[in-house]
Scaffold this active site. Structure first.
Site, PDB file in Angstrom:
ATOM      1  N   THR A   1       9.860  -1.716  -8.140  1.00 24.47           N
ATOM      2  CA  THR A   1       8.835  -0.889  -7.489  1.00 24.47           C
ATOM      3  C   THR A   1       9.118  -0.627  -6.010  1.00 24.47           C
ATOM      4  OG1 THR A   1       6.536  -1.000  -6.682  1.00 24.47           O
ATOM      5  CG2 THR A   1       7.546  -3.060  -7.222  1.00 24.47           C
TER       6      THR A   1
ATOM      7  N   TYR B   1       2.388  -9.192  -4.720  1.00 24.87           N
ATOM      8  CA  TYR B   1       2.939  -8.354  -5.795  1.00 24.87           C
ATOM      9  C   TYR B   1       4.361  -7.911  -5.458  1.00 24.87           C
ATOM     10  CZ  TYR B   1       3.746  -4.026  -8.419  1.00 24.87           C
ATOM     11  OH  TYR B   1       4.302  -3.034  -9.187  1.00 24.87           O
TER      12      TYR B   1
END
Ligand code: GDP
Length: 346
Positions: free
Chosen positions: A144, A172
């Site tokens: 990501t 995250y």
């Protein structure tokens, strides 16, 4: 039959799988899981999806929307269940989309995020190794743009690419960075076909309401229909490179069809602020003085913010022939129209 029995071990799975390619998807109930399952089904794959937990509340919805998916109960934190999932599905391709995927949530649940988003990948890769699937299946890891962090010092003018510096700004992002590197490490150490897709924000009709884009388009539809007066958000200045999820799952599939495993950025190459998203979304329903419908609250602001994300997808375009079809305006418009349809029905 006899011929199949004579096959060397490493070909057994392939022979049993027959002509129809089989794919195993983790994160099947998520946005990308749905788009990818649909794409693979259209391409003739037999699709297997991992579903977590006993009596998962999302099982029924999944079975209704995608009756073709073979559901396997397993958990990314449970190695044995992953081994069984691999042996049951006999996949040619594994797409690891399962994760705690919301940045805000990861600040509140950092340990859970590490267990699932980071260590879950290791569990799955080890499940491939102990079952002999490290040489039989290709693996996609959902990396990501949150790994980059958007700070000035590591921000290239024309966008982050596969070689840019990482500086994740959330539990995250940190967990995803471990996942990214363990995937690359297994590729280098064991010669496995593992590709990582460094995907910038990608949205669409299936996006959860906890993400800012869908929160806005859902609110705009409700405001237009008189069901809601305002939407409460956090900071409006951060900028994101927002694309359409349907375009991005096509890129994932293309990565696993390529001759060599590699790392690829998927992005639009454009960046827009939340304010721009708001203005466009309200414009779709003819509201120009949108500011009176927006409030702000600290609870939606993050302890550390990623100021700006902009990706450079030129490698994926050049090497894979990937191209996004939906642009920023197209994305916002289709999301608002979809939410208008939904809100109009309820
Ligand atoms: P992210 O880029 O993966 O964190 O995707 P999000 O959609 O959750 O957030 C995108 C940006 O919107 C971030 O900079 C958030 O801080 C910002 N934002 C502002 N208000 C909100 C809100 O109410 N909800 C969410 N999720 N994000 C918001």
């Amino acid at each position: 039959m006899e011929e199949e029995n004579d096959m060397p071990n490493e070909l057994e799975g392939v022979a049993l799988a027959g002509e129809r390619p089989r794919a195993l998807i983790t994160g099947i109930t998520g946005q990308d899981g749905g788009h990818l399952a649909e794409l693979l089904h259209e391409k003739g794959y037999e699709v297997f999806g991992l579903l977590r937990g006993q009596r998962n509340a999302r099982r029924e919805a999944l079975e209704t929307e995608f009756p073709f998916i073979n559901i396997i109960e397993a958990d990314l934190t449970d190695q044995t269940s992953l081994i069984e999932a691999v042996l049951t599905s006999e996949p040619k391709e594994i797409y690891n989309l399962g994760a705690v995927s919301h940045v805000g949530y990861s600040f509140r649940n950092p340990q859970l995020t590490a267990d699932i988003t980071a260590k879950g990948v290791l569990n799955l890769l080890e499940a491939m190794r102990v079952t002999g699937y490290s040489s039989k299946a290709r693996f996609y890891q959902a990396s990501t743009s949150e790994m980059f962090g958007g700070l000035d010092y590591n921000r290239p003018g024309n966008g982050y690419n596969e070689d840019s510096l990482f500086h994740p700004r959330s539990p995250y992002g940190v967990a995803k960075l471990y996942a990214h590197w363990i995937a690359r490490n297994y590729r280098e150490s064991y010669g496995m076909f593992i590709s990582t897709g460094i995907l910038f924000n990608h949205e669409g009709e299936r996006r959860g309401l906890e993400f800012v884009t869908r929160k806005i388009t859902n609110a705009v539809a409700n405001i237009h229909l008189g069901k809601q007066e305002f939407v409460t958000l956090g900071d409006l200045w951060p900028k994101r490179d927002w694309g359409y999820a349907g375009d991005y799952v096509r890129g994932m599939w293309q990565m696993l069809q390529h001759d060599e495993p590699d790392d690829f950025v998927l992005a639009t190459g454009e960046t827009h602020s939340i304010e721009e998203f708001l203005a466009l979304a309200f414009a779709v329903v003819g509201i120009t003085d949108w500011k009176r419908h927006v409030r702000q609250d600290k609870q939606f602001m993050r302890p550390a913010e990623v100021d700006i994300l902009l990706g450079d997808p030129s490698k994926a375009e050049r090497v894979l022939g990937w191209k996004r079809e939906v642009d920023f305006a197209g994305l916002v418009t289709r999301m608002v129209r979809h939410d208008l349809d939904l809100a109009g029905r309820s």
